[in-house]
Design a protein around this motif. Structure first.
Motif, PDB file in Angstrom:
ATOM      1  N   LEU A   1       0.808  -1.208   0.000  1.00 58.01           N
ATOM      2  CA  LEU A   1       0.000   0.000   0.000  1.00 58.01           C
ATOM      3  C   LEU A   1       0.846   1.264   0.000  1.00 58.01           C
ATOM      4  CD1 LEU A   1      -1.707   0.850   3.386  1.00 58.01           C
ATOM      5  CD2 LEU A   1       0.011  -0.920   3.211  1.00 58.01           C
ATOM      6  N   ALA A   2       0.191   2.347  -0.375  1.00 60.04           N
ATOM      7  CA  ALA A   2       0.811   3.670  -0.401  1.00 60.04           C
ATOM      8  C   ALA A   2      -0.276   4.661  -0.026  1.00 60.04           C
ATOM      9  CB  ALA A   2       1.338   3.981  -1.806  1.00 60.04           C
ATOM     10  N   SER A   3       0.129   5.877   0.307  1.00 57.93           N
ATOM     11  CA  SER A   3      -0.887   6.900   0.535  1.00 57.93           C
ATOM     12  C   SER A   3      -1.436   7.336  -0.824  1.00 57.93           C
ATOM     13  CB  SER A   3      -0.291   8.085   1.293  1.00 57.93           C
ATOM     14  OG  SER A   3       0.806   8.593   0.591  1.00 57.93           O
ATOM     15  N   GLY A   4      -2.635   7.919  -0.809  1.00 59.33           N
ATOM     16  CA  GLY A   4      -3.309   8.246  -2.069  1.00 59.33           C
ATOM     17  C   GLY A   4      -2.833   9.536  -2.700  1.00 59.33           C
ATOM     18  N   THR A   5      -1.526   9.743  -2.746  1.00 61.01           N
ATOM     19  CA  THR A   5      -0.945  10.891  -3.440  1.00 61.01           C
ATOM     20  C   THR A   5      -0.848  10.542  -4.931  1.00 61.01           C
ATOM     21  OG1 THR A   5       1.259   9.987  -3.146  1.00 61.01           O
ATOM     22  CG2 THR A   5       0.459  11.469  -1.423  1.00 61.01           C
ATOM     23  N   PRO A   6      -0.564  11.517  -5.806  1.00 58.15           N
ATOM     24  CA  PRO A   6      -0.406  11.172  -7.222  1.00 58.15           C
ATOM     25  C   PRO A   6       0.634  10.062  -7.442  1.00 58.15           C
ATOM     26  CG  PRO A   6      -0.567  13.541  -6.985  1.00 58.15           C
ATOM     27  CD  PRO A   6      -0.517  12.980  -5.587  1.00 58.15           C
ATOM     28  N   ARG A   7       1.791  10.145  -6.754  1.00 59.14           N
ATOM     29  CA  ARG A   7       2.804   9.092  -6.868  1.00 59.14           C
ATOM     30  C   ARG A   7       2.273   7.742  -6.377  1.00 59.14           C
ATOM     31  NH1 ARG A   7       6.410  11.875  -9.116  1.00 59.14           N
ATOM     32  NH2 ARG A   7       8.431  12.505  -8.299  1.00 59.14           N
ATOM     33  N   GLY A   8       1.625   7.810  -5.205  1.00 58.50           N
ATOM     34  CA  GLY A   8       1.117   6.576  -4.595  1.00 58.50           C
ATOM     35  C   GLY A   8       0.109   5.888  -5.501  1.00 58.50           C
ATOM     36  N   MET A   9      -0.808   6.683  -6.073  1.00 56.91           N
ATOM     37  CA  MET A   9      -1.833   6.137  -6.965  1.00 56.91           C
ATOM     38  C   MET A   9      -1.186   5.483  -8.183  1.00 56.91           C
ATOM     39  SD  MET A   9      -4.917   6.685  -5.885  1.00 56.91           S
ATOM     40  CE  MET A   9      -5.900   7.785  -4.864  1.00 56.91           C
ATOM     41  N   GLU A  10      -0.258   6.222  -8.786  1.00 57.88           N
ATOM     42  CA  GLU A  10       0.351   5.757 -10.023  1.00 57.88           C
ATOM     43  C   GLU A  10       1.159   4.477  -9.782  1.00 57.88           C
ATOM     44  OE1 GLU A  10       2.360   7.943 -13.719  1.00 57.88           O
ATOM     45  OE2 GLU A  10       3.467   8.304 -11.881  1.00 57.88           O
ATOM     46  N   LEU A  11       1.960   4.491  -8.714  1.00 57.44           N
ATOM     47  CA  LEU A  11       2.804   3.323  -8.449  1.00 57.44           C
ATOM     48  C   LEU A  11       1.972   2.090  -8.124  1.00 57.44           C
ATOM     49  CD1 LEU A  11       5.693   4.991  -6.425  1.00 57.44           C
ATOM     50  CD2 LEU A  11       5.816   3.971  -8.713  1.00 57.44           C
ATOM     51  N   MET A  12       0.942   2.259  -7.289  1.00 55.77           N
ATOM     52  CA  MET A  12       0.143   1.094  -6.918  1.00 55.77           C
ATOM     53  C   MET A  12      -0.593   0.512  -8.127  1.00 55.77           C
ATOM     54  SD  MET A  12       0.928   0.367  -3.844  1.00 55.77           S
ATOM     55  CE  MET A  12       2.537   1.055  -4.144  1.00 55.77           C
ATOM     56  N   ALA A  13      -1.045   1.386  -9.053  1.00 56.31           N
ATOM     57  CA  ALA A  13      -1.721   0.858 -10.249  1.00 56.31           C
ATOM     58  C   ALA A  13      -0.749   0.030 -11.090  1.00 56.31           C
ATOM     59  CB  ALA A  13      -2.311   2.011 -11.072  1.00 56.31           C
ATOM     60  N   HIS A  14       0.493   0.501 -11.220  1.00 58.39           N
ATOM     61  CA  HIS A  14       1.482  -0.285 -11.964  1.00 58.39           C
ATOM     62  C   HIS A  14       1.801  -1.594 -11.230  1.00 58.39           C
ATOM     63  CE1 HIS A  14       2.761   2.243 -15.360  1.00 58.39           C
ATOM     64  NE2 HIS A  14       2.616   3.293 -14.581  1.00 58.39           N
ATOM     65  N   VAL A  15       1.917  -1.504  -9.897  1.00 58.10           N
ATOM     66  CA  VAL A  15       2.204  -2.715  -9.112  1.00 58.10           C
ATOM     67  C   VAL A  15       1.071  -3.722  -9.295  1.00 58.10           C
ATOM     68  CG1 VAL A  15       2.369  -3.621  -6.744  1.00 58.10           C
ATOM     69  CG2 VAL A  15       3.717  -1.610  -7.401  1.00 58.10           C
ATOM     70  N   ALA A  16      -0.173  -3.234  -9.276  1.00 55.82           N
ATOM     71  CA  ALA A  16      -1.324  -4.133  -9.422  1.00 55.82           C
ATOM     72  C   ALA A  16      -1.263  -4.864 -10.764  1.00 55.82           C
ATOM     73  CB  ALA A  16      -2.625  -3.345  -9.301  1.00 55.82           C
TER      74      ALA A  16
END
Lengths: 322, 258
Positions: free
Chosen positions: A92-107
């Motif tokens: 998980l990551a916080s819902g910052t622009p970076r966090g959103m983008e990275l988690m979507a790629h990780v998913a």
């Protein structure tokens, strides 16, 4: 195991939003299958950040630093996280622009689903914000690995008995394909029109909406901002009309703010705007309409024309100052 | 440069919302419909770029038949044509399904000779806020992807220079096409439709597809509304006479500069 992507600020401190994500992971360890809490820091790991991660209860720190990761590239950073991610548990990551983008790629790269803007987790699944915070979606991701981002302010950072985190150092090399979208250069803002940091860090924000009347109607409001050493925040209507720059917009598609006090002047309280101010500790409304959402949701309100009221407030502050 | 912009029909929510009978969606009877602010900016960027490079703009949506309204609105401000992928219950589609269905249509157009250099989407949909469709679509197409981009411009050859606000300033990317870009509101001001635009919108060419049944499906179990917390607002007074009471509150919070 839970792996949290940790963002640090320019002085190397753990970002508040990442402290929230770490606290969420630790306090929901049972439902997230995350009895061991790991943090991933990309770039410099300062001693201060190390100490902060210890009091936030981190068991293990992955410190990733390499030439390929120096400039941000979502795909390279995401692959580096995938390479250290647990097979089961949570990333998980916080819902910052970076966090959103990275988690979507990780998913995508782990073949899992993802939930954005999660606010709670229990045996029935996850609860996340939708419609800009006007409703919550209950969902189950299934899969071995849950990939999620935490909504801002969904969880208060809490310190715990300090741990002695083990540090694992990684120097990943990225595939050429993953470096295609790296940042070529960063322009540090000298142009105040694009700088939102004053707004997101201010203790006092004065909000102005359509009620100011025109591009030239901000005089009283700006004087109040000055008295409070605060920042001006505006509704989407105001930026849409071209009265103020987008960097001052507060709401779902602008900044989300967390001041000690937010004074909403002539803002009715559209859902999209309310989404940006839910982190304000005290909400004050100045509005002609007592039935408006903003007045109904406020802690304090004055019913009246914003120009008259804010003008009188400025005068009162000046006279008390003597 | 030929550009495809993916948009989504969403309810235009202003006040209180209610759930429908199933408890898995909001009741949008009586609500107007629109597209998100990010998507309006994506359409604007596409129109500007196509005009500067001598290209075309196509808008695409996955949704009910009524979503043609949003396609026509985009044609009204300057898009050339539209693609409707009709799905009666688009809420049943998960982000993986949406990306794949759009990817399949893009491949079908490519086979038909229509190549898109750039595929634009909004950073996230204003209703579901999944933050995934642009990235999943990019993987499906095998294209590079950037998110949170506020402006971009042609940089010679099949390359654009894209700009977005990062944590320590404006980040600049050099992106080779074809590519997917997710647009964040703030870089451009969307234009309003002209009279001729409205006329053009009525006669817009809309290609129609029918979406297959969703595969992965939507992980949603249900929707919940925030608890109706009875908020007690303290009315400090009416008009300028209440200024003193407000300054008292500000002094107590301790935010007045000395």
């Amino acid at each position: 195991m839970s792996l949290v992507f940790v963002e640090t600020d320019e002085s190397g401190e753990v970002a508040l939003t990442s402290a929230e994500a770490l606290t969420f992971a630790r306090t929901n360890a049972d439902v997230l299958a995350g009895s061991v809490l790991e943090a991933a820091v990309i770039g410099t790991l300062t001693e201060s950040a190390h100490n902060q991660l210890a009091v936030l209860g981190v068991d293990r720190i992955h410190h990733l630093e390499s030439a390929d990761l120096e400039a941000y590239s979502a795909t390279a950073w995401a692959q580096a996280l995938v390479d250290i991610a647990p097979e089961t548990g949570t990333v998980l990551a916080s819902g910052t622009p970076r966090g959103m983008e990275l988690m979507a790629h990780v998913a995508v790269r782990t073949g899992e689903r993802m939930a954005a803007n999660v606010v709670a987790a229990d045996e029935e699944g996850l609860l996340r914000q939708v419609l800009g915070g006007a409703a919550f979606e209950r969902l189950q991701l299934g899969g071995d690995l849950q990939v999620l981002t935490l909504a801002g302010h969904a969880c208060k950072p809490e310190e715990t008995t300090p741990t002695t985190p083990e540090i694992l150092t990684h120097s990943p090399e990225s595939a050429a394909e993953d470096l295609r979208t790296r940042v070529v250069r960063t322009e540090v803002e000298t142009d105040a029109d694009n700088d939102t940091s004053g707004l997101t860090q201010a203790r006092a924000v004065v909000g102005a909406g359509r009620g100011v009347g025109s591009e030239n109607g901000f005089g009283e409001v700006l004087e109040l901002v000055d008295h409070l050493g605060g920042a001006l925040g505006v509704s989407r209507v105001v930026t849409g009309l071209g009265w103020r720059p987008h960097s001052e917009q507060v709401g779902q598609t602008g900044s989300r703010i967390t001041p000690d006090v937010y004074i909403a002047c002539g803002i009715s309280g559209a859902i999209q705007h309310m989404a940006g101010i839910e982190g304000a500790k005290t909400l004050i409304a100045i509005n002609t309409d007592e039935e408006s959402t903003m007045v109904q949701r406020a802690d304090y309100a004055i019913i009246g024309d914003l120009h008259e009221v804010v003008g009188a407030v400025n005068e009162e502050i000046r006279s008390r100052r003597g | 440069m030929d550009i495809l912009v993916c948009i989504k029909r969403i309810p235009d929510i202003a006040g209180q919302i209610t759930l429908d009978g199933s408890g898995t969606d909001i009741d949008d009877a009586g609500l107007g419909h629109t597209t998100s602010a990010h998507e309006e900016c994506a359409v604007e960027l596409a129109i500007q770029t196509a005009a500067a490079t001598g290209g075309k703009v196509t808008v695409l949506t996955l949704g009910p038949a009524e979503a043609v309204e949003q396609l026509r609105a985009a044609v009204g401000v300057g898009a050339n044509d539209g693609i409707l992928i009709e799905a009666e219950d688009s809420g049943a589609f998960g982000t993986e399904d949406i990306a794949q269905v759009i990817g399949d249509v893009i491949r079908d157009r490519t086979e038909g000779g229509q190549n898109f250099d750039l595929v634009l989407l909004g950073n996230d949909a204003a209703d579901t806020g999944d933050f995934q469709v642009p990235i999943r679509l990019a993987y499906d197409l095998g294209y590079p992807v950037l998110t949170s981009i506020s402006t971009f411009s042609p940089a010679g050859g099949p390359v654009i220079e894209a700009r977005g606000i990062g944590p320590s300033g404006t980040e600049i990317f050099s992106l080779e096409l074809p590519a997917v870009v997710a647009v964040q509101e703030g870089g451009v001001d969307p234009r309003y439709p002209s009279i001729t635009g409205r006329m053009k919108a009525k006669k817009a060419r809309i290609a129609e597809y029918v979406a297959p049944e969703p595969g992965a499906g939507n992980p949603r179990i249900g929707l919940e509304l925030p608890p109706d917390t009875a908020n007690e607002v303290t009315i400090l007074g009416e008009g300028p006479d209440a200024a003193g009471a407000l300054v008292d509150v500000l002094e107590e919070i301790g935010v007045i500069r000395s």
